[in-house]
Design a protein around this motif. Structure first.
Motif, PDB file in Angstrom:
ATOM      1  N   GLU A  37      25.103 -43.718   9.508  1.00 19.63           N
ATOM      2  CA  GLU A  37      24.714 -43.361   8.146  1.00 19.63           C
ATOM      3  C   GLU A  37      23.767 -44.419   7.594  1.00 19.63           C
ATOM      4  N   ASP A  90      21.756 -46.169   4.466  1.00 17.10           N
ATOM      5  CA  ASP A  90      22.047 -46.356   3.053  1.00 17.10           C
ATOM      6  C   ASP A  90      21.226 -47.528   2.537  1.00 17.10           C
ATOM      7  N   THR A 149      19.494 -41.331   1.785  1.00 15.35           N
ATOM      8  CA  THR A 149      20.743 -41.573   2.489  1.00 15.35           C
ATOM      9  C   THR A 149      21.065 -40.379   3.381  1.00 15.35           C
ATOM     10  N   ARG A 179      22.625 -39.177   7.651  1.00 12.05           N
ATOM     11  CA  ARG A 179      22.863 -39.554   9.041  1.00 12.05           C
ATOM     12  C   ARG A 179      21.560 -39.613   9.816  1.00 12.05           C
TER      13      ARG A 179
END
Length: 420
Positions: free
Chosen positions: A210, A212, A397, A399
């Protein structure tokens, strides 16, 4: 089960729904009224729906209060209506809000003191994040919703995210981030007078794949490695104990700044930055020869192969462009680490496109404003850009595609530092 050849088809409007919609349009045309706006047909329907829902909500509230056992009468009863105007997706709607004698009724559909229904604030924040000024948003809402919304009200709506922004900036982070991208962009912020200030941005990819935004800071003066060390230390204090690779441009002193915070981290220079810097030293007419030659270097299967190809490049272009050769020799220690990995990991480390895409959205949001009156105003816009979700993908944000293969390669390389 649905597949690509036979995807699931969501049901469309029923025949009755289509007929009802057509009747609305025909009725609006016949009566000479618009569908939207304060006097629009949809506003009238919205008023009816809201008032009916509020009446039903009050009935449930009165039922919950029950009946007095001695008198057999309701403990609480209706007590007329109050009138308020709320902004909705179809324009301002004036509604009657039912009241109770005890004054204990707190409607949830149209909360007390609310002048805008859910979705209106979100529309303002979305427009603000896209780069529109408060004046432009006010004009847009007047055109689309036929709603007079002052610039001061829009400012209050956008200021409502400040507490969330501060909580977000101080939130705890994961213990390990395999890859971290760092970069800075320049924004015009007033400090007595308008000045160019660097905004430092860090994006991380977690073990789960992920991505971020881990942090954003507005610095002073020019971008510097010393300042980067302070901000990376802040990330460590928020829980980031280990980073495998930090990808950045070729800022002087960056390697030392990274190792000061995460001693085991490898500093990987962004290849795209390196290629762009190389082209700045060359004539445009030679780019068609130089670009493929550089590609041969950074796509080499091994470090030894890359060194051989670089020496061939230096022999061909060194006399004409010695600055390019010097640049690559100086950057070589930070360039070669990703050559030790397979194609899947290289795709992740090859470029800071993830953070450059974010910076492009930042610049888009800032361009129309010219400059920001305060540092807080600038950071508020950047925060809204980060939080903005885009339909169909493309959000900041989310995957990383194909992360599983990259993670397997990283586990082999850093098995002693990864806890699954």
């Amino acid at each position: 089960m649905a597949d690509k050849k036979n995807p699931v088809q969501l049901p469309g409007p029923s025949v009755a729904e289509r007929e009802f919609a057509q009747q609305l349009v025909e009725r609006a045309k016949a009566d000479g009224v618009s569908l939207v706006g304060s006097g629009g047909l949809l506003a009238g329907i919205t008023r009816t729906v809201l008032e009916s829902a509020l009446d039903a909500e009050l009935d449930a509230h009165l039922d919950d209060a029950g009946v007095d056992e001695e008198t057999g009468r309701r403990v609480n009863i209706r007590n007329g209506h109050g009138v308020k105007t709320v902004q909705t997706e179809v324009g301002p709607v004036r509604i009657q809000v039912p009241r109770d004698r005890a004054g204990s009724f707190t409607p949830r559909i149209v909360p007390k003191h609310a002048r805008r229904l859910d979705g209106f604030n979100e529309a303002i924040l979305s427009l603000y994040a896209k780069g529109l000024t408060t004046g432009e948003i006010s004009a847009h809402l007047a055109d689309v919703y036929d709603a007079e919304v002052s610039r001061e009200l829009i400012s209050r709506v956008t200021d409502s995210v400040l507490a969330d922004m501060e909580a977000w900036r101080q939130r705890p982070l994961d213990r390990i981030y395999p890859v971290v991208f760092i970069d800075a962009l320049v924004m015009k912020i007033r400090q007595g007078q308008v000045a160019n200030r660097p905004v430092y941005v860090v994006v991380g990819i977690s073990l789960d794949g992920e991505r971020d935004v881990l942090g954003m800071w507005a610095g002073t003066g020019g971008e510097g490695a010393k300042q980067w060390a302070a901000y990376l230390t802040e990330l460590r204090n928020r829980g980031v104990e280990d980073v495998f690779m930090v990808c950045s441009d070729g800022l002087k002193g960056m390697t030392d700044a990274i190792e000061q915070v995460w001693p085991l981290a490898v500093h990987q220079q962004c290849v795209v930055h390196l290629v762009r810097a190389s082209l700045r030293y060359t004539n445009r007419k030679d780019w068609q020869k130089i670009t493929p030659a550089l590609r041969e270097i950074y796509t080499a299967p091994t470090v030894a192969a890359a060194e051989t190809r670089f020496e061939a490049f230096a022999a061909e272009f060194g006399d004409r462009y010695p600055a390019v050769i010097k640049l690559w020799r100086q950057s070589w220690p930070q360039f070669v680490p990703f050559l030790d990995y397979n194609h899947e990991v290289r795709k992740v480390l090859y470029t800071t496109n993830i953070i450059e895409s974010l910076n492009a959205r930042f610049r888009q949001a800032a361009r129309r404003r010219g400059h920001f009156p305060t540092e807080q105003a600038a950071m508020k816009v950047l925060y809204l850009v980060v939080q903005q979700k885009r339909r169909g993908g493309g959000s900041i944000t989310g995957r990383v595609y194909g992360w599983a293969k990259a993670l397997n390669a990283l586990i082999l390389a850093y098995s002693d530092r990864i806890t699954i």
